[in-house]
Design an enzyme around this catalytic site. Structure first.
Site, short mmCIF file in Angstrom:
data_model
loop_
_atom_site.label_atom_id
_atom_site.label_comp_id
_atom_site.label_asym_id
_atom_site.label_seq_id
_atom_site.Cartn_x
_atom_site.Cartn_y
_atom_site.Cartn_z
N ASP A 1 0.88 -1.11 -0.51
CA ASP A 1 -0.17 -0.04 0.07
C ASP A 1 0.44 0.94 -0.48
O ASP A 1 2.04 1.63 0.48
CB ASP A 1 -0.78 -0.26 1.38
N ASN B 1 -7.24 -3.16 15.04
CA ASN B 1 -8.52 -3.51 14.64
C ASN B 1 -8.40 -4.32 13.53
O ASN B 1 -10.04 -4.86 12.45
CB ASN B 1 -9.50 -2.45 13.59
N HIS C 1 -6.86 -5.46 10.59
CA HIS C 1 -7.15 -4.49 9.11
C HIS C 1 -5.97 -5.68 8.96
O HIS C 1 -4.83 -5.34 9.10
CB HIS C 1 -7.39 -3.03 8.82
N GLU D 1 -9.50 -2.02 5.75
CA GLU D 1 -10.01 -1.85 6.84
C GLU D 1 -11.42 -2.42 6.79
O GLU D 1 -12.22 -2.64 6.07
CB GLU D 1 -10.31 -0.66 7.29
P1 PGA Z 1 2.56 -1.79 12.79
O1 PGA Z 1 1.04 -1.95 11.87
O2 PGA Z 1 2.91 -2.86 12.04
O3 PGA Z 1 2.54 -1.00 13.00
O4 PGA Z 1 1.63 -2.48 14.07
C1 PGA Z 1 0.61 -2.57 11.16
C2 PGA Z 1 -0.80 -2.61 10.44
O5 PGA Z 1 -1.03 -1.24 10.92
O6 PGA Z 1 -1.00 -3.32 9.40
#
Ligand code: PGA
Length: 246
Positions: A67, A136, A138, A143
């Site tokens: 992304d 959450n 995702h 999301e």
């Molecule tokens: P993080 O993010 O590795 O910074 O915890 C993971 C994500 O949001 O997919």
């Protein structure tokens, strides 16, 4: 789903890096799906060490990132292209033209997303996709929602994700509210998936996910339960609730 619990972040990272390194040794022109965020940084550091000290060769490897923030140029120091250059690419012998990160400035992001997916398939598809997970649930920027889009597309970020990512920005209003992300269909086409999770803020979501009793678009990572080759690597902290539920 294969579940591996390692003692700490360092061990989780070296386990992930060794799986990737073994795959590159078996298939030097590996197609590797990459993630940004805090989680994979240790894995990238270990891959860099393996390159420098053990000669791990990235010269034929191709990478596709999950992304990119929408509206940010590749030179913006908050862009995921910038993150990847500095965290991994410039430290290894990968060819720049073999590294793909979605273009945050794409004029027609959904047409662009279709091209991105076609490019992946034309290369033979992703051999190994590295994933983090949002608290959450995702994966990439897919999301929780009533429906999940399959292909690479433009999406809005939830408040929870904006809050979580604001730690990288001067203030919360600087966090982009949109992103171009691989869709669940794109991710599920990867031949092998490695999901990484570490730290206390992932305990709850990993406990929920690894009950393995349902899939729901309200927990996008649960779709991974339908994939034939997923390895989850967690540290002890992220695995706390999962272990309690066993
Ligand atoms: P993080 O993010 O590795 O910074 O915890 C993971 C994500 O949001 O997919």
């Amino acid at each position: 789903m294969k579940i591996i619990v390692e003692k700490d972040y360092e061990k989780m990272s070296s386990k992930a890096a060794s799986l990737i390194s073994e795959a590159i040794q078996k298939k030097p022109d590996l197609i590797l799906g990459l993630a940004t965020g805090s989680t994979p940084i240790g894995t990238y550091e270990e891959l860099i060490r393996m390159h420098k000290e053990e000669g791990l060769d990235f010269s034929k490897v191709t990478t596709f990132n999950l992304d990119e923030y929408y509206g940010l140029s590749p030179e913006d120091d908050q862009s995921y292209r910038y993150f990847m250059e500095n965290t991994l690419f410039k430290h290894i012998n990968i060819k720049k033209e073999n590294t793909y990160v979605p273009d945050g400035l794409a004029k027609d992001p959904n047409a662009y997303g279709k091209e991105y997916d076609e490019k992946i398939q034309k290369q033979g598809g992703i051999d190994i996709q590295i994933l983090g997970i949002g608290r959450n649930g995702h994966i990439a920027f897919n999301e929780p929602d009533d429906e999940l889009i399959l292909s690479t597309h433009l999406t809005g970020l939830t408040k929870d994700t904006i809050d979580a990512n604001s730690r990288f920005f001067d203030s919360i209003d600087k966090v982009p509210t949109k992103a171009i992300t691989m869709g669940l269909g794109t991710i599920m086409k990867a031949k092998k998936i490695i999901l990484l999770a570490n730290g206390k803020n992932k305990t709850e979501i990993m406990g929920e996910l690894l009950k393995q009793d349902k899939v729901t678009t309200n927990l996008p990572a649960s779709l991974l339960l339908l994939h034939p080759d997923v390895t989850v690597i967690m540290d002890e902290e992220a695995a706390e609730l999962y272990k309690k539920n066993l």
